[in-house]
Scaffold this motif. Structure first.
Motif, PDB file in Angstrom:
ATOM      1  N   PHE A  19      12.811   0.019   3.024  1.00  0.00           N
ATOM      2  CA  PHE A  19      12.118   0.851   4.023  1.00  0.00           C
ATOM      3  C   PHE A  19      12.892   0.972   5.336  1.00  0.00           C
ATOM      4  CE2 PHE A  19       7.364   1.512   3.279  1.00  0.00           C
ATOM      5  CZ  PHE A  19       7.481   1.494   1.906  1.00  0.00           C
ATOM      6  N   GLN A  20      13.450  -0.160   5.789  1.00  0.00           N
ATOM      7  CA  GLN A  20      14.021  -0.175   7.137  1.00  0.00           C
ATOM      8  C   GLN A  20      15.429   0.399   7.199  1.00  0.00           C
ATOM      9  OE1 GLN A  20      13.417  -4.330   8.052  1.00  0.00           O
ATOM     10  NE2 GLN A  20      11.364  -3.992   8.902  1.00  0.00           N
ATOM     11  N   ARG A  47      12.400   7.051  14.621  1.00  0.00           N
ATOM     12  CA  ARG A  47      12.781   7.071  13.200  1.00  0.00           C
ATOM     13  C   ARG A  47      11.537   7.151  12.305  1.00  0.00           C
ATOM     14  NH1 ARG A  47      14.224   2.429  10.418  1.00  0.00           N
ATOM     15  NH2 ARG A  47      14.734   1.395  12.388  1.00  0.00           N
ATOM     16  N   TRP A  48      10.446   6.508  12.730  1.00  0.00           N
ATOM     17  CA  TRP A  48       9.203   6.496  11.949  1.00  0.00           C
ATOM     18  C   TRP A  48       8.074   7.171  12.740  1.00  0.00           C
ATOM     19  CZ3 TRP A  48       8.247   1.016   9.339  1.00  0.00           C
ATOM     20  CH2 TRP A  48       9.251   0.760   8.407  1.00  0.00           C
ATOM     21  N   PRO A  49       8.237   8.447  13.053  1.00  0.00           N
ATOM     22  CA  PRO A  49       7.223   9.097  13.894  1.00  0.00           C
ATOM     23  C   PRO A  49       5.862   9.189  13.210  1.00  0.00           C
ATOM     24  CG  PRO A  49       8.713  10.730  12.959  1.00  0.00           C
ATOM     25  CD  PRO A  49       9.275   9.384  12.598  1.00  0.00           C
ATOM     26  N   ASP A  50       5.845   9.098  11.874  1.00  0.00           N
ATOM     27  CA  ASP A  50       4.591   9.243  11.137  1.00  0.00           C
ATOM     28  C   ASP A  50       4.045   7.900  10.651  1.00  0.00           C
ATOM     29  OD1 ASP A  50       6.636   8.814   9.370  1.00  0.00           O
ATOM     30  OD2 ASP A  50       6.264  10.587   8.129  1.00  0.00           O
ATOM     31  N   LEU A  51       4.525   6.801  11.268  1.00  0.00           N
ATOM     32  CA  LEU A  51       3.964   5.481  10.968  1.00  0.00           C
ATOM     33  C   LEU A  51       3.622   4.722  12.246  1.00  0.00           C
ATOM     34  CD1 LEU A  51       6.313   4.325   8.040  1.00  0.00           C
ATOM     35  CD2 LEU A  51       3.853   4.752   7.867  1.00  0.00           C
ATOM     36  N   LEU A 100      10.993  -4.276   2.237  1.00  0.00           N
ATOM     37  CA  LEU A 100      10.831  -3.783   3.605  1.00  0.00           C
ATOM     38  C   LEU A 100      12.191  -3.816   4.300  1.00  0.00           C
ATOM     39  CD1 LEU A 100       8.953  -2.800   5.857  1.00  0.00           C
ATOM     40  CD2 LEU A 100       8.600  -5.177   6.524  1.00  0.00           C
ATOM     41  N   ASN A 124      -3.771  -2.065   2.744  1.00  0.00           N
ATOM     42  CA  ASN A 124      -3.478  -3.182   1.852  1.00  0.00           C
ATOM     43  C   ASN A 124      -4.743  -3.879   1.398  1.00  0.00           C
ATOM     44  OD1 ASN A 124      -0.558  -3.076   2.324  1.00  0.00           O
ATOM     45  ND2 ASN A 124      -0.631  -5.184   1.563  1.00  0.00           N
ATOM     46  N   ARG A 133      14.005   8.789   7.590  1.00  0.00           N
ATOM     47  CA  ARG A 133      13.351   9.268   8.807  1.00  0.00           C
ATOM     48  C   ARG A 133      11.872   9.432   8.494  1.00  0.00           C
ATOM     49  NH1 ARG A 133      17.334   7.999  12.022  1.00  0.00           N
ATOM     50  NH2 ARG A 133      16.130   9.040  13.655  1.00  0.00           N
ATOM     51  N   GLY A 134      11.120   8.361   8.640  1.00  0.00           N
ATOM     52  CA  GLY A 134       9.677   8.450   8.481  1.00  0.00           C
ATOM     53  C   GLY A 134       9.190   8.219   7.060  1.00  0.00           C
ATOM     54  N   PHE A 135       7.873   8.212   6.959  1.00  0.00           N
ATOM     55  CA  PHE A 135       7.196   7.860   5.713  1.00  0.00           C
ATOM     56  C   PHE A 135       7.506   8.862   4.606  1.00  0.00           C
ATOM     57  CE2 PHE A 135       3.243   7.526   3.112  1.00  0.00           C
ATOM     58  CZ  PHE A 135       3.373   6.201   2.764  1.00  0.00           C
ATOM     59  N   GLY A 136       7.602  10.135   4.961  1.00  0.00           N
ATOM     60  CA  GLY A 136       7.908  11.158   3.953  1.00  0.00           C
ATOM     61  C   GLY A 136       9.218  10.859   3.243  1.00  0.00           C
ATOM     62  N   LEU A 175      -2.889   4.025   4.105  1.00  0.00           N
ATOM     63  CA  LEU A 175      -2.104   2.803   3.809  1.00  0.00           C
ATOM     64  C   LEU A 175      -2.973   1.583   4.101  1.00  0.00           C
ATOM     65  CD1 LEU A 175       1.355   3.875   5.247  1.00  0.00           C
ATOM     66  CD2 LEU A 175       0.515   3.982   2.887  1.00  0.00           C
ATOM     67  N   GLU A 234      18.309   2.839   7.827  1.00  0.00           N
ATOM     68  CA  GLU A 234      18.255   3.841   8.901  1.00  0.00           C
ATOM     69  C   GLU A 234      18.292   5.267   8.388  1.00  0.00           C
ATOM     70  OE1 GLU A 234      20.788   2.889  12.152  1.00  0.00           O
ATOM     71  OE2 GLU A 234      19.778   0.959  12.414  1.00  0.00           O
ATOM     72  N   ILE A 277      10.735   7.963   3.031  1.00  0.00           N
ATOM     73  CA  ILE A 277      10.606   6.695   2.297  1.00  0.00           C
ATOM     74  C   ILE A 277       9.984   6.952   0.930  1.00  0.00           C
ATOM     75  CG2 ILE A 277       9.260   4.551   2.281  1.00  0.00           C
ATOM     76  CD1 ILE A 277       9.778   4.444   5.375  1.00  0.00           C
ATOM     77  N   SER A 299       0.834  -1.205   0.000  1.00  0.00           N
ATOM     78  CA  SER A 299       0.000   0.000   0.000  1.00  0.00           C
ATOM     79  C   SER A 299       0.865   1.250   0.000  1.00  0.00           C
ATOM     80  CB  SER A 299      -0.991  -0.014   1.173  1.00  0.00           C
ATOM     81  OG  SER A 299      -0.318  -0.172   2.396  1.00  0.00           O
ATOM     82  N   SER A 300       2.067   1.179   0.536  1.00  0.00           N
ATOM     83  CA  SER A 300       2.973   2.335   0.489  1.00  0.00           C
ATOM     84  C   SER A 300       3.457   2.579  -0.937  1.00  0.00           C
ATOM     85  CB  SER A 300       4.179   2.111   1.407  1.00  0.00           C
ATOM     86  OG  SER A 300       3.762   1.864   2.729  1.00  0.00           O
ATOM     87  N   GLU A 334       1.830   1.744  -3.585  1.00  0.00           N
ATOM     88  CA  GLU A 334       0.672   2.296  -4.306  1.00  0.00           C
ATOM     89  C   GLU A 334       0.505   3.792  -4.003  1.00  0.00           C
ATOM     90  OE1 GLU A 334      -2.447  -0.423  -3.219  1.00  0.00           O
ATOM     91  OE2 GLU A 334      -1.736  -1.940  -4.648  1.00  0.00           O
ATOM     92  N   TYR A 335       0.770   4.164  -2.768  1.00  0.00           N
ATOM     93  CA  TYR A 335       0.739   5.586  -2.403  1.00  0.00           C
ATOM     94  C   TYR A 335       1.781   6.359  -3.216  1.00  0.00           C
ATOM     95  CZ  TYR A 335       1.176   9.778   0.533  1.00  0.00           C
ATOM     96  OH  TYR A 335       1.226  11.067   0.987  1.00  0.00           O
TER      97      TYR A 335
END
Ligand code: CA
Ligand code: CA
Ligand code: CA
Ligand code: CA
Ligand code: CA
Lengths: 517, 517
Positions: A237-238, B457-461, A209, B506, A243-246, B504, A240, A248, A143-144, A146-147
């Motif tokens: 994704f993982q 690290r992922w504050p928005d997830l 991921l 799926n 920093r966050g979804f933005g 998000l 380091e 990614i 889904s990410s 797809e986003y």
């Protein structure tokens, strides 16, 4: 082309040896209807259903396509309805005594000079579309991705007008699966080979991921393409640094933009028809499929093979009951043996799950007049024309040969389509009798209707009406040539299929014979 | 709440009987690091990995959570790293000699007065969202239904502001499958029960092709809901009244609008916490999952059970190796026997596919410090808290009991989530150590991180940081209460999860143990 009266009772017999024919008229025919040759129906017969051309004693073989599709469960009178309940199901041909390359067809004369306008790829293949695909190693990122693709289409794609589309190769595989169990190689190679489809321009981009079982190097080793050894093609994704979804999403978009820039510089060039890799499939079949659409596709298939192209047919469960006809037609014994091996594998797969052979055809198939899987198989095989079978490939393997190929897949429509794309299909022909809005994002799909009624009812979903063969408005040869020319036009981007017009693009559907965990 | 220095060497021991603890510090600890109680590390130990609290002779049990997770393959010195290679994998508990309800926990005191603002359904359940879902009987119509939903969202939804979303229940099932084979009942009941999820307001709408094997009446019989007997809830593409794709889409939109109109009239009302059906799951686990996030979820689970809610835990492959602890905790012998039956079924399913038990944990789990499936199981079971297990349901069955329920599912994240939605989940709690952007359209997902580093690290997830338990900034009880209150806020629509913020969501992922054809 003659224009017969639409209301005259009409029937279709596939082979001079047949003792049944099917009713062509919409709505079927009444008791007492007079058919060509003086036959009178003794009872109503539904459209596309069979009637007896002779008196058939109990136990007599029911012959269609010149082949026995079963035996009469009781005496059947000339002119009466030969429905499912009157036909026994014969045993599937035993796999240990099949004829191997005993009737290999002679090559037909080559067809020279047919071309299409395609995208030439670094590996020598050619695309019929110019698509950026983003592969995923695991369901977690679907889904990410797809986003990200929604944003790429809105913010980047308008600046790259020569790129046709951006497609996510998402799936439910990659983790939570028995990745070392027998059969796991199938979904893994399918995903790797999907990324190498000729319509993707040799520009794979893999989103991972990080902690999944199927790591990117297992799905798509860098050794597969020179470009993968030169440039990073994996985003995790993982990692380091994100920093966050933005972050990614920005990273995915940045990698996508590099590829869009290169893909955008490509132009269509003249390619020989031999660069086509055409996948054949049927879905929602009826008795007309095997009498109109599939024979016409078979004729086009022969033309494509004569023009040097690769033509794939598939759907193990739909050819299994006529496999003896295919092994006989193999180009040589090793090809025939590989066909047998694929049938063995699938028999064992179905047996492990206690699956019942009579589950195919579907209720819809039967209502449409297909008595059993043997009759369906004969109709299905008609798609493959009359050429020698030059190669056999396992599910998800990349096809590397020209000519008529059997690419072993389930018959399930989107699983078959996905596996044919992995096999490197760049054009798809799909026949349907009952009607389905089938479409794929990665290759154009030409939908061929077996009946004029369907083509007229769904004028904005069906691309070609092969029902004209039944009504006498066109011959198999005429529709075959029409389809052959349509393939070249669609492959060139000059004609759009209805599925592409509406954007009817189903998700990929993997074939995973191994357990989930 | 105390605020310890971040750089001090810190470790976590789960039970006084344990002879190993895990390193808490980000980046791990150096050789010579001095831990609480005077222990000195004899070698570097990575973050989240175990070290020995005593000298352990070869063959000694390695004890964590008070339970043996394996045996030392050689002598291990106090203060040294106890990595995967030093621990044998014990046999899975035999299923024929398990303790049955021998240690049923006493009920804890009820928690009175906790409520949320939900949507009351005609069948007595309550929703945490107000969603229109469109079910599909077959993959053939998926992309067309998605097309219809794009138009519904653009053209209709703005006029129905009280409806949260319009969701397609698409899948790869329905045709091309062995629909009468053992196990086929699982995907069929899953799809039927998904349509009845409490967040869908009891307004099912089913889109069918027409000729598919899984007919609408098989997936969702009208007897399931009074409304289905009163009003047409099925739309069939192949019905002759539809002339082309335009008609088909118009028909879907018209049926959708009727339902939108009724859903839009609903308002949130005060519902007792006992109307919650909370699904628990983990994915991308590390050794902290079982030390921070899962125990905190376990505490919240106990609070929810005390408040009268239904709490489901799942993931057969992750509890299988500690099943003896669960059968002992069953409310009565029949519940314990049903647990055993589900384990038997899954053992046989994996055995048919020759799946290897050591395939779980994943490489990522192991890198994160989880030595084997036993250790992972103990950490996974921590989510289930300490209540008695009051019921066991098969994959895709609708859960009809209150209290702590085992809903048998694979561990694969979206398959588990889909099955929990079918079981009638209206709130989801998902714990992760390595990090995943998991989300579902049909129910809110609260994501709980096992480590502060991931949460930062992922504050928005990540919605909740349970890593504070490891750093000493909060206790398991504190995070457990925080999560319990967050569940009520999210269920009331007062707080949005990050997955919902980004959309998000799926696709559904069916569990189909039977073959495709
Ligand atoms: Ca089919
Ligand atoms: Ca098919
Ligand atoms: Ca999708
Ligand atoms: Ca997992
Ligand atoms: Ca999981």
């Amino acid at each position: 082309m003659n224009h017969p009266q639409p209301d005259r009772p009409r029937s279709l017999r596939m082979d001079p040896r047949d003792n049944v024919a099917i009713v062509v008229n919409a709505g079927g025919l009444r008791e007492g209807a007079q058919l060509e040759g003086g036959l009178t129906l003794t009872e109503p017969v539904p459209e596309a259903h069979k009637f007896a051309l002779n008196d058939l004693p109990q136990g007599a073989p029911i012959i269609r396509y010149g082949v026995t599709i079963g035996y009469a469960t009781r005496a059947i009178q000339r002119g009466s309805w030969v429905h499912e309940g009157l036909i026994t199901l014969p045993e599937a041909p035993a796999l240990d005594s099949l004829p191997l390359a005993t009737e290999t067809p002679k090559p037909q004369p080559p067809l020279e000079g047919y071309t299409f306008q395609g995208y030439r790829n670094p590996d020598g293949t050619a695309g019929t579309k110019n698509i950026l695909a983003i592969s995923t190693t695991v369901q977690c990122v679907s889904s990410s991705v797809e986003y990200a693709i929604r944003r790429i289409k809105a913010e980047l794609l308008p600046r790259y007008p020569n790129v046709d589309d951006v497609v996510a190769i998402t799936h439910n595989y990659g983790c939570g699966v028995a990745i070392n169990a027998p059969g796991a190689e199938i979904p893994i190679r399918t995903l790797g080979n999907l990324a190498l489809n000729p319509n993707l321009g040799g520009e794979p981009l893999v989103v991972s991921l990080g902690c999944e079982k199927m790591q990117p190097s297992r799905m798509l080793p860098a050794s597969k393409l020179p470009v993968l050894r030169e440039e990073s093609y994996v985003m995790r994704f993982q990692d380091e640094e994100y920093r966050g979804f933005g972050d990614i999403i920005a990273a995915i978009m940045q990698m996508a933009e590099k590829r869009l820039d290169r893909l955008n510089q490509r132009r269509r060039v003249t390619c020989p028809a031999s660069d086509l890799v055409v996948g054949l499939q049927c879905g929602g079949s009826d008795a007309f499929s095997g009498a109109t659409a599939n024979p016409a596709v078979g004729f086009a298939s022969d033309l494509l093979v004569r023009a040097g192209a690769t033509v794939m047919f598939s759907e193990v469960t739909e050819v299994r009951d006529a496999i003896d006809l295919l092994t006989a037609r193999a180009a040589d014994e090793s090809v025939a043996r590989e066909l047998v091996r694929q049938m063995h594998w699938y028999d064992a797969y179905l047996g492990r799950g206690d699956a019942d052979r009579s589950a195919n055809p579907t209720p819809g198939n039967k209502e449409g007049g297909l008595a059993n899987i043997v009759e369906k198989s004969l109709g299905s095989i008609a798609k493959a024309g009359t050429s020698a079978i030059t190669g056999v490939f396992g599910p998800g393997e990349r096809v590397t040969k020209k000519g008529l190929i059997f690419a072993a897949t389930p018959a399930s429509d989107f699983i078959c389509g996905t596996l044919q794309l992995a096999a490197s299909m760049n054009m798809h022909i799909f026949t349907t009798g009952r009607g389905t809005p089938y479409g794929l994002a990665m290759a154009p799909v030409i939908k061929v209707a077996s009946r004029t009624e369907l083509a007229q009812r769904w004028p904005d979903l069906i691309d070609l009406d092969a029902g004209r063969i039944a009504t006498g408005h066109a011959t198999i040869e005429e529709i075959g040539w029409e389809l052959f020319r349509m393939v070249l036009e669609v492959a060139s981007g000059n004609q759009q299929t209805w599925a592409d017009h509406w954007g009817l693009h189903n998700d990929f559907a993997l074939f995973n014979p191994a357990p989930v965990t």
